[in-house]
Design a protein around this motif. Sequence first.
Motif: not given
Length: 199
Positions: A134, A157, A161
Amino acid sequence: MPEAVAALTERGARTRERILLAAREVFEEQGFLDTRITHITRRARVAYGSFYTYFPTKEAVFFELADRLFEDMTTHEPATAATPAERIRGVNRAYYEAYRRNARLMAIVEQVATFNEEFAGRRRAHRAWHVERSARAIRRWQRDGAVDATLDPRMAARALAAMVDHSLYLWLVHDGGPDAGTLLDTLDALTARALGLPG
């Protein structure tokens, strides 16, 4: 594929797979701590000693199941989309579908990661791989001028996440609810806003 697995006869490979499938069912029904090897061998309809032909411990069979789960959770990525917002939408939905397929085992994965340090390391490595993928996308979007350039890509990220992962965990393992579409649309919108994408 491990060399020992590749070297199995066709019959041995089928038996090993039957043990894995039975173990997944039993883990999902009873949890990791309450599962015994006898439960697995009875479900697989194999002799108790046959288990040890293929796996040295209960942990070993669980770790392989978890590795398969992690692969399933990360390999169903949609084709490259035209915009970051479309990409986010596609990735979130692919991850949701994979999580839904694996929700019962994911609950056990999170349980085992709290007390088994070796497995916790595997879980961290899986998360780190997912986060880095990501982060690479965020860096690329920053270079293209689509995403807020002041954000730390890896930290963004990680935070995003965690939001998506924990939301799906609560939704699919604990709370439930009929309107997954609203949940996913909300996660899409929050992710886009956090990255500074146009609304």
